[in-house]
Design a protein around this motif. Structure first.
Motif, mmCIF file in Angstrom:
data_model
loop_
_atom_site.group_PDB
_atom_site.id
_atom_site.type_symbol
_atom_site.label_atom_id
_atom_site.label_comp_id
_atom_site.label_asym_id
_atom_site.label_seq_id
_atom_site.Cartn_x
_atom_site.Cartn_y
_atom_site.Cartn_z
ATOM 1 N N GLN A 132 0.833 -1.194 0.000
ATOM 2 C CA GLN A 132 0.000 0.000 0.000
ATOM 3 C C GLN A 132 0.871 1.248 0.000
ATOM 4 N N ILE A 133 0.615 2.154 -0.921
ATOM 5 C CA ILE A 133 1.320 3.431 -0.984
ATOM 6 C C ILE A 133 0.291 4.520 -0.719
ATOM 7 N N ILE A 134 0.483 5.243 0.356
ATOM 8 C CA ILE A 134 -0.528 6.222 0.736
ATOM 9 C C ILE A 134 -0.118 7.641 0.382
ATOM 10 N N THR A 135 0.952 8.128 0.944
ATOM 11 C CA THR A 135 1.305 9.528 0.736
ATOM 12 C C THR A 135 1.924 9.736 -0.638
ATOM 13 N N ASP A 136 1.548 10.817 -1.256
ATOM 14 C CA ASP A 136 2.064 11.195 -2.565
ATOM 15 C C ASP A 136 1.806 12.678 -2.744
ATOM 16 N N ASP A 137 1.629 13.116 -3.954
ATOM 17 C CA ASP A 137 1.411 14.538 -4.193
ATOM 18 C C ASP A 137 -0.071 14.909 -4.261
ATOM 19 N N SER A 138 -0.904 14.143 -3.597
ATOM 20 C CA SER A 138 -2.335 14.430 -3.600
ATOM 21 C C SER A 138 -2.630 15.717 -2.836
ATOM 22 N N ASP A 139 -3.686 16.386 -3.269
ATOM 23 C CA ASP A 139 -4.148 17.590 -2.575
ATOM 24 C C ASP A 139 -5.017 17.228 -1.375
ATOM 25 N N TYR A 140 -5.705 16.093 -1.496
ATOM 26 C CA TYR A 140 -6.606 15.630 -0.443
ATOM 27 C C TYR A 140 -6.567 14.111 -0.378
ATOM 28 N N TYR A 141 -6.924 13.615 0.814
ATOM 29 C CA TYR A 141 -7.085 12.178 1.034
ATOM 30 C C TYR A 141 -8.494 11.976 1.580
ATOM 31 N N LEU A 142 -9.208 11.028 0.993
ATOM 32 C CA LEU A 142 -10.567 10.725 1.416
ATOM 33 C C LEU A 142 -10.560 9.313 1.989
ATOM 34 N N LEU A 143 -10.696 9.210 3.299
ATOM 35 C CA LEU A 143 -10.710 7.920 3.983
ATOM 36 C C LEU A 143 -12.158 7.487 4.132
ATOM 37 N N ILE A 144 -12.518 6.430 3.424
ATOM 38 C CA ILE A 144 -13.896 5.941 3.401
ATOM 39 C C ILE A 144 -13.963 4.593 4.116
ATOM 40 N N ASN A 145 -14.880 4.475 5.065
ATOM 41 C CA ASN A 145 -15.080 3.167 5.667
ATOM 42 C C ASN A 145 -16.228 2.449 4.961
ATOM 43 N N TRP A 146 -16.180 1.141 4.986
ATOM 44 C CA TRP A 146 -17.180 0.331 4.305
ATOM 45 C C TRP A 146 -17.155 -1.064 4.918
ATOM 46 N N ALA A 147 -18.153 -1.875 4.610
ATOM 47 C CA ALA A 147 -18.212 -3.251 5.106
ATOM 48 C C ALA A 147 -18.954 -4.118 4.100
ATOM 49 N N ILE A 148 -18.533 -5.352 4.001
ATOM 50 C CA ILE A 148 -19.206 -6.289 3.095
ATOM 51 C C ILE A 148 -20.682 -6.388 3.443
ATOM 52 N N PHE A 149 -20.989 -6.445 4.745
ATOM 53 C CA PHE A 149 -22.387 -6.611 5.153
ATOM 54 C C PHE A 149 -23.246 -5.369 4.888
ATOM 55 N N ALA A 150 -22.645 -4.256 4.444
ATOM 56 C CA ALA A 150 -23.405 -3.032 4.166
ATOM 57 C C ALA A 150 -24.169 -3.103 2.846
ATOM 58 N N GLY A 151 -23.977 -4.171 2.086
ATOM 59 C CA GLY A 151 -24.762 -4.388 0.878
ATOM 60 C C GLY A 151 -24.618 -3.299 -0.160
ATOM 61 N N SER A 152 -25.752 -2.852 -0.719
ATOM 62 C CA SER A 152 -25.718 -1.886 -1.821
ATOM 63 C C SER A 152 -25.264 -0.504 -1.387
ATOM 64 N N LEU A 153 -25.162 -0.262 -0.085
ATOM 65 C CA LEU A 153 -24.627 1.030 0.364
ATOM 66 C C LEU A 153 -23.187 1.208 -0.117
ATOM 67 N N ASN A 154 -22.474 0.091 -0.296
ATOM 68 C CA ASN A 154 -21.116 0.179 -0.832
ATOM 69 C C ASN A 154 -21.122 0.738 -2.251
ATOM 70 N N LYS A 155 -22.092 0.319 -3.043
ATOM 71 C CA LYS A 155 -22.189 0.813 -4.419
ATOM 72 C C LYS A 155 -22.732 2.240 -4.442
ATOM 73 N N ASN A 156 -23.778 2.487 -3.675
ATOM 74 C CA ASN A 156 -24.444 3.790 -3.695
ATOM 75 C C ASN A 156 -23.615 4.903 -3.066
ATOM 76 N N HIS A 157 -22.709 4.558 -2.175
ATOM 77 C CA HIS A 157 -21.915 5.572 -1.502
ATOM 78 C C HIS A 157 -20.422 5.423 -1.803
ATOM 79 N N VAL A 158 -19.847 4.302 -1.409
ATOM 80 C CA VAL A 158 -18.397 4.123 -1.518
ATOM 81 C C VAL A 158 -17.942 4.221 -2.969
#
Length: 194
Positions: A132-158
């Protein structure tokens, strides 16, 4: 339109929460492992890069609190890893991200929070893969949490947030996903899920 109105109405009545969960495909949590999480990423068309899992069961509650006890949810960080507050209150809906992400520019001004991206990742998580490579020349980082059991919320949001971030032409936004499934590696048993 009727379906949207129905779902919106149901969300506001806690007694209807089981119905909303069913409509969104939310399931009861199961114990997962790294391989099943990776398989799900592919199945859900989520980017397989920059994915993390919770380090251990003692870190789970801390991370859940960071995300306002909600998922899918996201925390925005600036290029230096400082948390940026995009919500009016901690209980505000995460739908504001659908507007904030495309409007982010290199000079956007948002109130700073108290968390540091590097601390959150190092103290409470571990990479899904070792490369995993995290830091780079990005202006922003968006940390999104998710779960397999969250179903279609992963598609609709994540997935939607991930795509909106990639489409932003005004700034470079790196998406980092944090899986919130309970892990077999924590030593939990199926009885612990009840």
């Amino acid at each position: 339109m009727k379906n949207i109105l129905l779902i919106t109405t149901l969300v506001f009545f806690s007694s209807c929460q089981p119905i909303v969960k069913t409509l969104a495909g939310v399931k009861n949590p199961k114990l997962e492992n790294k391989e099943r999480v990776k398989d799900y990423l592919v199945k859900a068309n989520l980017d397989p890069q920059n994915n993390f899992i919770i380090k251990d069961k003692s870190s789970y509650q801390t991370v859940l609190d960071l995300f306002y006890k909600s998922f899918p949810e996201a925390i925005l960080f600036d290029k230096d890893g400082n948390e940026l507050i995009y919500k009016e209150t901690t209980t505000s809906c995460n739908a504001g991200l659908f507007k904030v992400i495309p409007e982010l520019g290199k000079n956007s001004e948002l109130k700073k929070g108290t968390h540091q991206l590097s601390q959150v990742l190092s103290d409470y998580t571990k990479p899904l893969d070792n490369n995993q490579i995290i830091t780079d020349d990005s202006d922003y980082y968006l940390l999104i949490n998710w779960a397999i059991f969250a179903g279609s919320l992963n598609k609709n949001h994540v997935l939607a947030w991930e795509n909106i971030a990639k489409e932003n032409k005004n700034s470079k936004i790196k998406v980092i996903k944090l899986n919130m499934d309970l892990q077999e590696s924590w030593g939990l048993k199926k009885e612990d899920l009840k």
